[in-house]
Design an enzyme around this catalytic site. Structure first.
Site, mmCIF file in Angstrom:
data_model
loop_
_atom_site.group_PDB
_atom_site.id
_atom_site.type_symbol
_atom_site.label_atom_id
_atom_site.label_comp_id
_atom_site.label_asym_id
_atom_site.label_seq_id
_atom_site.Cartn_x
_atom_site.Cartn_y
_atom_site.Cartn_z
ATOM 1 N N ASP A 183 80.300 82.351 45.680
ATOM 2 C CA ASP A 183 78.968 82.544 46.254
ATOM 3 C C ASP A 183 79.085 82.739 47.759
ATOM 4 O O ASP A 183 79.751 81.958 48.437
ATOM 5 C CB ASP A 183 78.109 81.324 45.955
ATOM 6 C CG ASP A 183 76.631 81.566 46.193
ATOM 7 O OD1 ASP A 183 76.273 82.705 46.517
ATOM 8 O OD2 ASP A 183 75.849 80.620 46.042
ATOM 9 N N HIS A 202 72.964 91.060 39.441
ATOM 10 C CA HIS A 202 72.574 90.357 40.666
ATOM 11 C C HIS A 202 73.002 91.115 41.918
ATOM 12 O O HIS A 202 72.239 91.237 42.879
ATOM 13 C CB HIS A 202 73.186 88.956 40.660
ATOM 14 C CG HIS A 202 72.780 88.115 41.823
ATOM 15 N ND1 HIS A 202 71.509 87.606 41.964
ATOM 16 C CD2 HIS A 202 73.479 87.692 42.909
ATOM 17 C CE1 HIS A 202 71.440 86.921 43.088
ATOM 18 N NE2 HIS A 202 72.622 86.949 43.677
#
Length: 346
Positions: A144, A217
């Site tokens: 992330d 995403h």
């Protein structure tokens, strides 16, 4: 102008506190906020290697209650997004406190010291303790923050410049808490998970445009302006969880010089770009909180009189709380990190 530390390397521990200010306690809260910098130094001095940082953000509805200074140019209430399947809700919040460090103990100590001063005048709406998970991964198993800008790009993406001279050095902070449906996520094959995200899981390599699904995403979070330049934000997301209650999530926190960039990413995720192609990660991650705050320069937080009080005698410059915020939310894509927040059970 001394600023709060917005751009920083990924932390190993973090705490997030969202507070509301009790009616009639505004002066006491504003006074406590002027001492945050000194309190942070005092705790940090005890463990010089901790890299303890504290960022304080103020919400739209609390700004005029706490300060006489004009409203930051683009500060407005959190904008909710309601798609055909998923929604990004707004939840109460006047003050955001974001603590980050190399260890959780100093975050906890500073939070304890701050709350001993703020507790009589505020109510805690949300508290999350985040931790580093392996190689900067979230609990879904993907790295992330890969798409975070670096160096000068990070500064220009996250920190206000000449567009609002009174608050140069500040930043707009958008936070969301996401809860992951881990059983459903782990039932997917690794290949299917990679198609949801748009990156390889082990190597953290972005798929080619030909391979990447339009509702992945990454595809929905890569934003470019009309000239093809990337529109970026700085994420400092952290995993969190409780194994006993099987609650697992990501606390999304995005710093931006212009909150419309982050809002465009959310619009792409929840509405879709084009509409209907919502971010498939939302089938496994539910947003349960949402707030927008402005983290002013440290010089203002230490002494709000550094920005002249707003002259409202003529009413010409008085902010209109009922007015629609100026910056429109464009429809584009979103950015290339797991732009999700920590998740609390709905």
């Amino acid at each position: 102008m001394p600023t709060q530390k917005i751009v920083a390397p990924p932390a190993k521990a973090a705490m997030f506190l969202v507070l509301t200010v009790n009616e009639g306690a505004e002066a006491q809260v504003a006074d406590v906020l002027t001492g945050v910098s000194d309190l942070t130094k005092a705790v940090s001095f005890r463990v010089p290697t901790s890299n303890l940082l504290c960022v304080v953000g103020i919400g739209h509805d609390a700004w005029g209650r706490l300060f006489d200074a004009p409203l930051p140019r683009d500060l407005h209430p959190f904008r909710e997004f309601h798609g055909e399947v998923h929604s990004a809700p707004a939840t109460p919040g006047d003050i955001l406190i974001h603590l980050r460090a190399g260890t959780q103990d100093v975050c906890f100590e500073l939070a304890k010291q701050l709350m001993s001063r703020l507790r009589p005048y505020t109510r805690v709406q949300d508290e999350v303790h985040g931790f580093k998970f392996f190689e900067e991964r979230d609990l879904l198993g993907f790295v992330d923050g890969t798409a975070n800008p670096e160096d000068e790009d990070a500064q220009s993406a996250a920190v206000v410049g000449d567009q609002d001279p009174s608050y140069r050095g500040g930043s707009y902070v958008l936070v969301q808490k996401y809860l992951h449906q881990m059983d459903e996520w782990e039932a997917l094959s690794t290949g299917e998970q990679e198609r949801v995200i748009g990156r390889s899981k082990l190597e953290d390599i972005e798929m080619s445009d030909e391979q990447k699904p339009a509702n992945s995403h990454v595809a929905l979070n890569d934003l470019d302006d009309v000239d093809g330049h990337a529109r970026e934000i700085m994420r400092d997301n952290m995993p969190f969880g409780e194994v006993g209650s099987a609650e697992f999530g990501t606390y999304f926190i995005g710093y931006a010089a212009d909150p419309a960039v982050t809002e465009t990413m959310l619009e792409n995720m929840f509405i879709g770009n084009p509409p209907g192609t919502y971010d498939r990660i939302l089938d496994f991650s539910t947003a349960v909180t949402g707030g927008l705050f402005f983290a002013p320069p440290r010089s203002f937080l230490d002494d709000p009189t550094t920005v002249p009080a707003q002259d409202t005698s003529s009413g010409a410059d008085a902010p209109d709380d009922d007015a629609v915020p100026a910056s429109p939310v464009p429809a584009a894509s979103a950015d290339g990190s797991l732009g999700i927040g920590s998740l609390k059970r709905p």
